[in-house]
Enzyme design. Sequence first.
Site, short mmCIF file in Angstrom:
data_model
loop_
_atom_site.label_atom_id
_atom_site.label_comp_id
_atom_site.label_asym_id
_atom_site.label_seq_id
_atom_site.Cartn_x
_atom_site.Cartn_y
_atom_site.Cartn_z
N GLU A 181 0.83 -1.22 0.00
CA GLU A 181 0.00 0.00 0.00
C GLU A 181 0.86 1.26 0.00
O GLU A 181 0.76 2.09 0.89
CB GLU A 181 -0.95 -0.01 1.21
CG GLU A 181 -1.97 -1.13 1.16
CD GLU A 181 -2.99 -1.07 2.29
OE1 GLU A 181 -2.68 -0.52 3.35
OE2 GLU A 181 -4.11 -1.58 2.10
N GLU B 5 -5.47 -8.18 -1.28
CA GLU B 5 -6.14 -8.01 0.02
C GLU B 5 -7.59 -7.65 -0.23
O GLU B 5 -7.89 -6.80 -1.08
CB GLU B 5 -5.53 -6.87 0.85
CG GLU B 5 -4.23 -7.19 1.50
CD GLU B 5 -3.76 -6.10 2.45
OE1 GLU B 5 -4.60 -5.48 3.13
OE2 GLU B 5 -2.55 -5.86 2.50
#
Length: 473
Positions: free
Chosen positions: A174, A367
């Site tokens: 991320e 995810e």
Amino acid sequence: MTVSSTFPADFLWGGATAANQIEGAYNEGGKGLSIQDVMPKGITTPRTEGPTDDNLKQVAIDFYHRYAEDIALFAEMGFKTFRFSIAWSRIFPLGDETEPNEEGLAFYDRMIDECEKYGIEPLVTMSHYETPLHLTDTYDGWVNRDLIGFYERYSRVLFARYGARVKYWLTFNEINSVLHAPLMSGGINTPKDQLSKTDLYQAIHNELVASALATKAARELAPNAQVGCMVLAMPAYPLTPDPDDVMASLTTERTNLAFGDIHVRGEYPGYYLRSLRDQGVELTITDEDRALLKEYTVDFVSFSYYMSVAETADDSKRVIGEGNIMGGVSNPTLKASEWGWQIDPVGLRIVLNQFWDRWQKPLFIVENGLGARDQLIEIDGRKTVNDDYRINYLNDHLVQVGEAITDGVDVMGYTPWGCIDLVSASTAQLSKRYGFIYVDRNDDGSGTLDRYKKKSFDWYAEVIKSNGASLTR
Ligand code: BGP
């Protein structure tokens, strides 16, 4: 109604984790401290000076000692891939040494052995919110250009050691989250409210160059490896059809899309350069940096997807929903999880289409999932959890993945987050559970650490076995 499978035969079904949220053994095997050792409550409180006993991550779910048992359970569900991160501070305890820690390297050898035993393809994140603490305390993390060299050295050690056995690599988890969580994401010690925009964007630049250098290292040392970027995906819908709201939503989305644009196209987009100018940011970018970004672009784009947000140009309408960590506005049409994350399966199809249209690179959903409180119950003498809410969440998102594949999007695989219960990144709780496997450990640290299969365990095994044909609309 079941949906006939649109998933390709080689679709990589699996699950995702991160070292600091599962391993524990925070000071074993020659491991150094990481920023997680001074973040006992996640991002909800300021960092501590040093490690504290109330930090659940010191033991986490003890995966460091139980990996064989856990990987066997993943194999039982039929995993084709397992996403885990390598803890940088196991390999370079301080981060700036010249020689790696052999004991740390050997641990991941053993883990990869275990994956290979079951034909599970490892999917490795090289840096997942666990910068060595020394790099934070001494260098202010990614603000300092020296980290580029330290990370490159680390990446070279990883590709030389595991490059022949690990095909899929992600450089930074991320990467765009540094905009909101500079310590957790960028190892930046300067508190967020004192961090200058120039330092923040320089840190981002340094990470992007490091990501390109890692890709270069992979090309040289592990020619069969594929390197991907990893971004937090969160569509920002206009709150109304007012063009100002549409522009506001585009501007917000671009703060995230920029990271994919740079990783895929190898240069800063015009809108990003404008935003830097507007904020008075002047970056140090060398010609060599530019050349590296241009030449070493990614093979695929991976992302996390949990929720969408709304966006408006009208500040008086800005009602920030609880738990919307990226700061978006609540969407009145959606329901939220217990932690306030708004649930939006169609948003996943939107993201997949948007990313594919924009980049034409294979996409990997690394995810997705529902954090929820689970109730351990006993049925026929067997402990389990009736987690229909989790099954529904995952089913509905996977149906949308199937739709995107039918739309023509190239999707490589799906690794739901926290395939086994683990410590939450944002709140450091164990009670925010994502897993197919229940771990008996509580927020106060009590519990046996025993593992139990939830109802979703068998459900997911069937989804994998049928290659998605068992999903229901
Ligand atoms: C992502 C992180 C993960 C993970 C997940 C769920 O942002 O990459 O590390 O934890 O979100 O978030 P949380 O654990 O806060 O529920």
